[in-house]
Motif scaffolding. Structure first.
Motif, mmCIF file in Angstrom:
data_model
loop_
_atom_site.group_PDB
_atom_site.id
_atom_site.type_symbol
_atom_site.label_atom_id
_atom_site.label_comp_id
_atom_site.label_asym_id
_atom_site.label_seq_id
_atom_site.Cartn_x
_atom_site.Cartn_y
_atom_site.Cartn_z
ATOM 1 N N GLU A 136 0.764 -1.267 0.066
ATOM 2 C CA GLU A 136 0.113 0.014 -0.029
ATOM 3 C C GLU A 136 0.800 1.408 -0.146
ATOM 4 O O GLU A 136 0.591 2.185 -0.643
ATOM 5 N N ARG A 137 2.161 1.120 0.790
ATOM 6 C CA ARG A 137 2.992 2.343 0.701
ATOM 7 C C ARG A 137 3.375 2.516 -0.603
ATOM 8 O O ARG A 137 3.531 3.775 -1.151
ATOM 9 N N MET A 138 3.930 1.579 -1.283
ATOM 10 C CA MET A 138 4.476 1.711 -2.665
ATOM 11 C C MET A 138 3.431 2.262 -3.793
ATOM 12 O O MET A 138 3.634 3.128 -4.555
ATOM 13 N N GLU A 139 2.259 1.599 -3.475
ATOM 14 C CA GLU A 139 1.214 2.164 -4.402
ATOM 15 C C GLU A 139 1.008 3.562 -4.111
ATOM 16 O O GLU A 139 0.483 4.597 -5.141
ATOM 17 N N ARG A 140 0.891 4.117 -2.902
ATOM 18 C CA ARG A 140 0.594 5.366 -2.554
ATOM 19 C C ARG A 140 1.687 6.402 -3.134
ATOM 20 O O ARG A 140 1.335 7.377 -3.771
ATOM 21 N N LYS A 141 2.883 5.935 -3.038
ATOM 22 C CA LYS A 141 3.929 6.776 -3.419
ATOM 23 C C LYS A 141 4.076 6.784 -5.155
ATOM 24 O O LYS A 141 4.368 7.972 -5.637
ATOM 25 N N ARG A 142 3.533 5.812 -5.793
ATOM 26 C CA ARG A 142 3.441 5.590 -7.200
ATOM 27 C C ARG A 142 2.255 6.823 -7.691
ATOM 28 O O ARG A 142 2.544 7.452 -8.852
ATOM 29 N N ARG A 143 1.322 6.684 -7.102
ATOM 30 C CA ARG A 143 0.201 7.733 -7.186
ATOM 31 C C ARG A 143 0.673 8.879 -7.175
ATOM 32 O O ARG A 143 0.264 9.986 -7.984
ATOM 33 N N GLU A 144 1.052 9.165 -6.137
ATOM 34 C CA GLU A 144 1.817 10.665 -5.773
ATOM 35 C C GLU A 144 2.654 11.245 -6.749
ATOM 36 O O GLU A 144 2.634 12.348 -7.242
#
Length: 431
Positions: A65-73
């Motif tokens: 979830e943290r990696m996906e959040r960073k990618r979206r950001e």
């Protein structure tokens, strides 16, 4: 012996000082005295917090979830930057974009070590060049891998656009296209989300393998050609493997055939050796039988010699011997006539196929029969001798002695072993 060692060696064997005793800093757990004994948690339940007053549990963020959040950001931040740059981007007012756009050629995928002079030598074959602008990074100053070439004439640019695409320069094939920033309406460069390439659109299901100046069908055609070439090589390898398998099977068959032929030749040689051995054995047996027959006949001739000496000479010397001549020698109706000889040969042929016991029994029977024949022949010879002396019967042996008569009788024998034409020497019967 140690007292003779030097002091420096004796010092090596000297004992160390004992370890000094130090009292422990605190007592061991089992030595401590507890003022209060151990007890349960029941007395402290009233100190616990009421579950109804407890705050809701907080959920921690996982790594995915943290990696996906960073990618979206990151994507959102990049979109904001692209929108900002799009507002500021104007190719017609760019100070670096100079000259005629319809005479300018765009060259991409240039080797980073390629110089401007090398690029000029490669593209001057299509026409005179007015200006070459190689793009460099503003932060590092290194080349970005593409350049703009402005020709003197538009026809030269079209010739280079048609023929220079895919040309290898310094080990890399370049991509040649027209300048689209000032000639195509609504065009955006790759850094602003545009361009002809489809290698950076999204995931593997969206991106294409190659990018080009025009439609990607020619690259798809290259892929198809490459796939066909790969399939052709695979089919060729499969055919080679199948050919090698057939060759190995053929070699195995030839090896087995040679082995079978070798075994067959060996068995044939063994059979021929057995046949030769049997033939030699039969010939040795036949020679042994012939030798025994000769010995038996010599014994019979020796036993009947006394009766033949009393025989009277025939009255007429020119007459042939009578049919009932001496035993076992003369006359077609005698004991050793042609019919008797044929029966003896048949008996010998059948005897060779019988067992050893039957052969032994047949030999005993033949020996008895020959002995009886000799006795009957001796009696008949004595009777003829008496009859010849009284009645003067002519038997064709007049004027011959006993030795000559015996030799004549032997030459007319039944089996032919003692015949002169067979190479056996005749000897006179003993009187």
């Amino acid at each position: 012996m140690t007292q003779f060692l030097p002091p420096n060696l004796l010092a090596l064997f000297a004992p160390r000082d004992p370890i000094p005793y130090l009292p422990p800093l605190e007592k061991l757990p089992h030595e401590k005295h507890h003022n209060q004994p151990y007890c349960g948690i029941a007395p402290y339940i009233r100190e616990f917090e009421d579950p109804r007053d407890a705050p809701p549990p907080t959920r921690a963020e996982t790594r995915e979830e943290r990696m996906e959040r960073k990618r979206r950001e990151k994507i959102e931040r990049r979109q904001q930057e692209v929108e900002t740059e799009l507002k500021m981007w104007d190719p017609h007012n760019d100070p670096n974009a100079q000259g005629d756009a319809f005479k300018t050629l765009f060259v991409a995928r240039v080797n980073y070590d390629t110089t401007e002079s090398k690029l000029r030598r490669e593209f001057e074959v299509y026409g005179p060049i007015k200006r070459i602008h190689m793009v460099y990074s503003k932060r590092s100053g290194k080349p970005r891998g593409y350049a703009f070439i402005e020709y003197e004439h538009e026809r030269d640019m079209h010739s280079a656009y048609k023929h220079a695409d895919g040309k290898k320069i310094d080990g890399r094939r370049v991509l040649v296209d027209v300048e689209r920033g000032r000639t195509v309406k609504g065009w955006r460069p790759r850094r602003l989300g545009g361009g002809l390439g489809g290698t950076r659109r999204g995931g593997a299901d969206v991106n294409i393998r190659h990018s080009g100046r025009d439609d990607t069908s020619r690259y798809d055609e290259r892929d198809r050609d490459r796939d066909r070439e790969r399939e052709r090589r695979e089919r060729s390898r499969e055919r080679d493997k199948e050919r090698e398998r057939r060759r190995s099977r053929s070699r195995d068959r030839r090896r087995r055939s040679r082995s079978r032929d070798k075994d067959e030749r060996r068995r044939s040689r063994e059979r021929s050796k057995d046949k030769d051995r049997d033939r030699k054995r039969r010939s040795s047996r036949s020679r042994e039988r012939a030798r025994r027959e000769r010995e038996r006949k010599e014994e019979l001739r020796g036993s009947g010699g006394g009766g033949s000496g009393d025989m009277a000479e025939p009255s007429e010397p020119g007459d042939a011997p009578p049919d009932d001549g001496p035993p076992g020698e003369l006359g077609p109706d005698g004991p050793d006539g042609p019919e008797e000889k044929g029966r003896d040969r048949d008996r010998e042929r059948r005897r060779s196929h019988r067992s050893e016991r039957e052969r032994r029994r047949d030999r005993d029977r033949d020996r008895d029969r020959e002995h009886k024949r000799g006795e009957r022949g001796g009696e008949r010879g004595r009777d003829e001798a008496r009859g010849g002396g009284g009645g003067g019967q002519d038997n064709g042996l007049e004027g011959l002695g006993n030795d000559s008569r015996d030799m004549y009788i032997e030459s007319e024998g039944g089996d032919g072993y003692m015949a002169p034409e067979n190479g056996y020497l005749m000897e006179a019967a003993p009187e």
